[in-house]
Design an enzyme around this catalytic site. Structure first.
Site, PDB file in Angstrom:
ATOM      1  NE  ARG A  61      -1.373   5.140   8.701  1.00  0.00           N
ATOM      2  CZ  ARG A  61      -2.637   4.729   8.534  1.00  0.00           C
ATOM      3  NH1 ARG A  61      -2.998   4.220   7.370  1.00  0.00           N
ATOM      4  NH2 ARG A  61      -3.523   4.842   9.492  1.00  0.00           N
ATOM      5  NE  ARG A  65      -3.639  -2.470   2.170  1.00  0.00           N
ATOM      6  CZ  ARG A  65      -4.644  -2.818   2.971  1.00  0.00           C
ATOM      7  NH1 ARG A  65      -5.020  -1.982   3.930  1.00  0.00           N
ATOM      8  NH2 ARG A  65      -5.272  -3.963   2.799  1.00  0.00           N
ATOM      9  CB  SER A 107     -11.372  -4.326   7.668  1.00  0.00           C
ATOM     10  OG  SER A 107     -12.411  -3.551   7.150  1.00  0.00           O
ATOM     11  NE  ARG A 163      -1.999  -1.319  11.281  1.00  0.00           N
ATOM     12  CZ  ARG A 163      -2.876  -0.518  10.672  1.00  0.00           C
ATOM     13  NH1 ARG A 163      -4.174  -0.660  10.908  1.00  0.00           N
ATOM     14  NH2 ARG A 163      -2.469   0.413   9.841  1.00  0.00           N
ATOM     15  CD  GLU A 208      -9.154  -0.667   9.989  1.00  0.00           C
ATOM     16  OE1 GLU A 208      -9.310   0.566  10.036  1.00  0.00           O
ATOM     17  OE2 GLU A 208      -9.265  -1.342   8.962  1.00  0.00           O
TER      18      GLU A 208
END
Length: 438
Positions: free
Chosen positions: A288, A273, A365, A403, A362
């Site tokens: 991130r 990403r 999802s 993460r 987070e």
RNA sequence: GGAGAGGUGGCUGAGCGGUCGAAAGCGGCGGAUUGCUAAUCCGUUGUACGGAAAAUAGUCUGUACCCGGGGUUCAAAUCCCCGCCUCUCCGCCA
């Protein structure tokens, strides 16, 4: 109000020009709820659709005439044949004229159709950002340290598990390197999770991470998400941000057998990403980064609201069970309209407690789409009566690392500087119970 | 990277300018028959969009689709160009 317009038969039928024709207001309301208004494109679509239908009808009549005469010509010979062929030239020109008009019109129409948002479910809360998401439940106890705790990066550097500087030297910002038990821990977490899913009937899938444009469009990352994806322009390919892309698109263009549904896939891949627009945010540590590894649950089920809801709950539960097995406290939130993407009907995020952030972050999802992606992918199945329907694809993270290493490292740290390895992972790390100083 | 061969319906595979939505076989579905199973026989068999009556279902009908995109032609699965993919041989290589 969206709720007033809500009609079951239109649920998830968007991208279906017929449904859009009959109820454009529903789509416009959906755009507003998602804080991405689409009134103008919708109106333009209806306009183009009208023109298209008219032109198509006329040109089809001409084509029919041309084919009919063509068959007559085939049966003729000599002068008579030549005469008829001469007459047909004008008709051919007229047909070409229609094609010239229809081409650009359909191109614009198709482009606009890709921008139409899916309709959010009734119980999606109103709101604009993740701050408006609604808490559903909190599970597990937050840790209390009887000593000054360190964040994952401090721990990782001290114990020689993480090297951000080394990664930056090689690959620039927002990259990471795991070393020693850090590397083993990431593999352990991924392997542990994958095995759990396999036990539940998921087929593990190791998939291409560099894909064509079609899967990106089919899963609705494109158009719109180009800024978030790495592109290999020379080859016209893109690095995936999640294995949802290749796994969901895997059966694209096929008509599956209802008896084979639901299909459960556990996609595993590295994910890429660009994090465009996130400059300056979450810059410390493993939170991130541009590249990570993820086990993703992907489900293809029948085109049935109840089944779809059941599956959504199923994949959410699976993820929660992983966190419970890893002894991590988390909460589940119902994601609000403004925080929903274009394709989603509903999304539940799982956020895991991260001591250094003094908040939940987070980590998972879970989305359902009705048949939105299936329409783009032409992903269908045949029921027992022989009728063809679009599938309902759903997906949820099972685990994403590094993460998830943030809470694992931080929560399990002890006063003496060691890190306890969660029981569930110990067998994946050679039976080790602690990560300690060298 | 070099040389060659190909991509046709769920599958195998024919067609190589008009009568082809496409032979044949397999598979699937429906039926007949046979104690069961197996076998045999008969019929049927794609998708999308539109039209017509009927106005859910079913029926009739038009158009499109033979990897994708352009072109030639009155007419393209069939000829030409570009792209993508697969296979074989050689080279290179984790």
């Amino acid at each position: 109000m969206l709720a007033d317009l809500f009609v079951d038969e239109f649920l998830g039928s968007m991208l279906n020009i017929k449904a859009l024709r009959e109820n454009p207001d529903l789509v416009k309301a959906a755009g507003r709820k998602k804080h991405t208004p689409c009134d103008e494109p919708v109106d333009r679509i209806l306009e183009l659709d009208d023109q298209r239908k008219k032109l198509l009808f006329e040109s089809e009549e001409l084509r029919a005439a041309q084919k009919k005469v063509g068959k007559e010509i085939a049966a003729l010979a000599g002068e008579e044949k030549q005469a008829r062929i001469g007459e047909m030239g004008e008709l051919a020109d007229r047909i070409k004229g229609y094609e010239k008009k229809l081409g650009p019109l359909e191109e614009e129409l198709n482009e606009l159709m890709l921008l139409v948002p899916n309709i959010p479910a009734e119980d999606v809360p109103d709101g604009e950002t993740d701050e408006d998401n609604v808490l559903m439940r909190e599970v597990g106890e937050l840790p209390e340290f009887g000593f000054p705790f360190k964040d994952h990066l401090a721990l990782g550097e001290e114990l020689d598990l993480i090297d951000m500087k080394g990664a930056a030297k090689l690959a620039g910002s927002r990259t990471y390197m795991l070393k020693n038990e850090g590397a083993l821990l990431e593999l352990a977490v991924l392997q542990f999770t994958l095995e759990r899913l396999v036990e539940k009937g998921f087929s593990p899938m190791l998939v291409p991470t560099l894909v064509r444009r079609e899967p990106m469009v089919g899963t609705a990352y494109f158009p719109g998400g180009e800024e978030q994806a790495y592109a290999c322009e020379r080859d016209g390919k893109y690095l995936i941000g999640t294995s949802e892309v290749p796994v969901t698109a895997y059966h694209g263009g096929e008509i599956l057998d209802e008896a084979d549904l639901p299909m459960l896939y556990a996609g595993y891949s590295t994910c890429y990403r660009r994090e465009a627009g996130a400059a300056g945010r979450d810059t410390r540590g493993l939170y991130r980064i541009h590249q990570f590894n993820k086990v993703e649950q992907v489900v293809l089920c029948r085109n049935d609201e109840e089944e779809s809801l059941r599956m959504h709950d199923f994949i959410l539960t699976n993820a929660e069970e992983v966190l419970q097995a890893l002894e991590l406290p988390y909460r589940v939130v119902n994601v609000c309209g403004g925080d929903l993407g274009q394709p989603q009907v509903q999304k539940f995020d799982i956020e895991t407690w991260m001591p250094s952030r003094e908040s939940y972050g987070e980590t998972h999802s879970a989305s359902r789409f009705h048949d939105f992606q299936a329409r783009r992918l032409e992903l269908r199945y045949r029921d027992e009566n022989g009728k063809v329907h679009f599938c309902h694809p759903l997906n949820n993270t099972a685990i994403a690392s590094p993460r998830i290493l943030i809470p694992i490292l931080e929560i399990n740290q002890e006063a003496d500087g060691r890190i306890r390895i969660p029981t569930a992972l110990q067998s994946y790390m050679g039976g080790r119970e602690y990560i300690g100083p060298k």
